[in-house]
Design a protein around this motif. Structure first.
Motif, short mmCIF file in Angstrom:
data_model
loop_
_atom_site.label_atom_id
_atom_site.label_comp_id
_atom_site.label_asym_id
_atom_site.label_seq_id
_atom_site.Cartn_x
_atom_site.Cartn_y
_atom_site.Cartn_z
N GLY A 77 0.65 -1.27 -0.05
CA GLY A 77 0.04 0.00 -0.19
C GLY A 77 0.81 1.22 -0.06
O GLY A 77 0.71 2.17 -0.76
N GLU A 78 2.07 1.24 0.65
CA GLU A 78 2.73 2.54 0.54
C GLU A 78 3.75 2.70 -0.53
O GLU A 78 3.65 3.69 -0.91
CB GLU A 78 3.75 2.27 1.76
N ILE A 81 0.95 4.27 -3.00
CA ILE A 81 0.83 5.64 -2.54
C ILE A 81 1.90 6.63 -2.71
O ILE A 81 1.68 7.55 -3.40
CB ILE A 81 0.41 5.71 -1.02
N TRP A 82 3.19 6.35 -2.40
CA TRP A 82 4.37 7.27 -2.36
C TRP A 82 4.87 6.96 -3.87
O TRP A 82 5.41 8.18 -4.43
CB TRP A 82 5.06 6.72 -1.31
N VAL A 181 -2.64 9.64 -6.81
CA VAL A 181 -2.24 9.46 -5.35
C VAL A 181 -3.50 9.52 -4.79
O VAL A 181 -3.77 8.33 -3.91
CB VAL A 181 -1.28 10.35 -4.88
N PRO A 182 -4.40 10.28 -4.75
CA PRO A 182 -5.66 10.29 -4.01
C PRO A 182 -6.58 9.02 -4.28
O PRO A 182 -6.99 8.38 -3.31
CB PRO A 182 -6.57 11.54 -4.51
N ASN A 184 -5.32 6.25 -5.17
CA ASN A 184 -4.70 5.02 -4.59
C ASN A 184 -4.71 4.97 -3.11
O ASN A 184 -4.93 3.91 -2.60
CB ASN A 184 -3.29 5.06 -5.04
N VAL A 185 -4.80 6.01 -2.38
CA VAL A 185 -4.99 6.30 -1.05
C VAL A 185 -6.38 5.63 -0.64
O VAL A 185 -6.41 4.69 0.33
CB VAL A 185 -4.64 7.65 -0.42
N VAL A 189 -6.53 2.03 1.48
CA VAL A 189 -7.25 2.08 2.90
C VAL A 189 -8.43 1.19 2.85
O VAL A 189 -8.82 0.14 3.82
CB VAL A 189 -7.83 3.29 3.25
#
Length: 396
Positions: A77-78, A81-82, A181-182, A184-185, A189
């Motif tokens: 997940g990280e 996101i990053w 990015v939004p 994927n966040v 989650v």
């Protein structure tokens, strides 16, 4: 999966699918989509431009196993996101630099980030979080992301005309940072929450499975066949606008024809899903490779009949799109399911390296023999890939 769970999971999977689409459009496809405008902006040779993507793919190939291990340790997940932020930073740099050194630095950044957030990482994350439901989720992602080229080529054409090649790169960078990015966040989650509720755990590793697979000729046959097709596809995709214009298409028509590759990929995947068990993996694999061979012949023939570039785009896209789904199935059926993640990741290195070589190999072919050298070489690559797969599948 229950209807309730499916509702929540589906939303997250669709968000990841859109994220992969925009990532591929903004990084992988942005270069060929903006290449004519970039040449006008900076005046470099094709070989100079091609060195950047080649470097990026080489770095990506070197880091693929590393990113897979991070997913296994729970950091998928990280990464999703990053790493897209890092991709956006690299694409942003491509829109600002004025020297080949800066161009290569931007692609080096993109290569590191792509190893952590494209298909391989996304699919491993989905497998870890959804367990038995991952196959359907992965199929959804590939169906949507198949439209990345359909988005990138027309958008690149418009952006190149409006803002120039480097200005177009800045827009692609903003798209990745502001949208991927939004999405994927939210997806990460939701999928992590689903995994906790379902109590899913990562399957245990199978010690020695990769070593045993490496000792089998089938491993190298699959790797070689896929690498040849990905080298073929990478060269043709990188220089597709140049080749279509050489066949007599104007810039707008060339961009339109190039945009057909994406829908053809999706159509090929849908056809395979609809066929289901009625068509074997071996038959589908040979059909996909034969499609790429025929496509190469049609591109060559388009010099006498320019509209054949559309037939080329359809067959090339369908063949490559099918192969991207068939590769992991072929690996499982010929090499077994023990240690599948490690084995599949190892097989993926070959096509990544082929993609790394494609821009530079294509530039060298153009420099040495012009477009006829590209047509001949890529057709021979497709034919060799088909022959390799045919020999493999006769033995299984």
């Amino acid at each position: 999966m229950t209807p309730e769970a499916d509702s929540g999971d589906a939303a997250a999977v669709w968000l990841l699918a859109l994220g992969q689409t925009l990532l591929y459009a903004g990084s992988y496809y942005s270069f060929p989509a903006l290449l004519p405008a970039l040449e006008a902006d900076l005046g470099w040779t094709k070989a100079t431009f091609a060195a950047g993507p080649t470097l990026g793919f080489l770095i990506m190939a070197g880091l693929t196993l590393w990113s897979g291990r991070l997913v296994d340790r729970g950091f998928g997940g990280e990464l999703l996101i990053w790493a897209p932020l890092m991709v956006a930073g690299g694409v942003l740099l491509l829109g600002l630099v004025r020297s080949p050194l800066g161009w290569n630095l931007g692609w080096a950044i993109i290569g590191v980030a792509q190893a952590a957030c494209l298909y391989e990482t996304c699919f491993a994350f989905l497998t870890r979080r959804l367990g038995g439901d991952a196959r359907a989720a992965i199929t959804r992602v590939t169906l949507v992301a198949g439209f990345a080229g359909t988005l990138a080529f027309p958008l690149g054409h418009v952006l190149g005309q409006a803002f120039g090649g480097q200005g177009g790169m800045l827009v692609f960078a903003a798209m990745i940072a502001g949208m991927v990015v939004p999405m994927n966040v939210i997806a990460v989650v939701r999928l992590r929450r689903k995994a906790r509720v379902a109590g899913l755990a990562r399957p245990a590793d199978a010690p020695g499975a990769l070593r045993r697979a490496l000792a089998k000729p089938a491993f190298w046959a699959i790797s070689g066949a896929v690498a040849l097709i990905w080298l073929n596809h990478g060269i043709l995709l990188t220089y597709v606008l140049v080749l279509f214009q050489d066949r007599g298409a104007g810039p707008a028509l060339a961009a339109t024809a190039a945009a057909c590759v994406g829908p053809a990929q999706v159509a090929g995947r849908l056809a395979l899903l609809m066929a289901g068990a009625r068509i074997s993996t071996a038959t589908a694999t040979l059909a996909s490779l034969a499609s790429v061979v025929v496509a190469g012949g049609l591109l060559w023939a388009a010099g006498a009949a320019m509209p054949l570039i559309f037939a080329f785009a359809v067959l090339q896209g369908a063949g490559a799109g099918l192969l991207s789904i068939l590769r992991p199935v072929l690996v499982a059926e010929t090499l077994g399911r023990d240690g599948f993640g490690a084995i599949s990741g190892a097989v993926a290195i070959a096509p990544i390296l082929a993609s790394a070589a494609a821009p530079s190999v294509g530039a060298a072919l153009l420099a040495m023999g012009g477009t006829p050298a590209v047509y001949a070489a890529t057709w021979l690559m497709a034919l060799a890939g088909l022959a390799t797969a045919a020999l493999l599948l006769r033995r299984v």
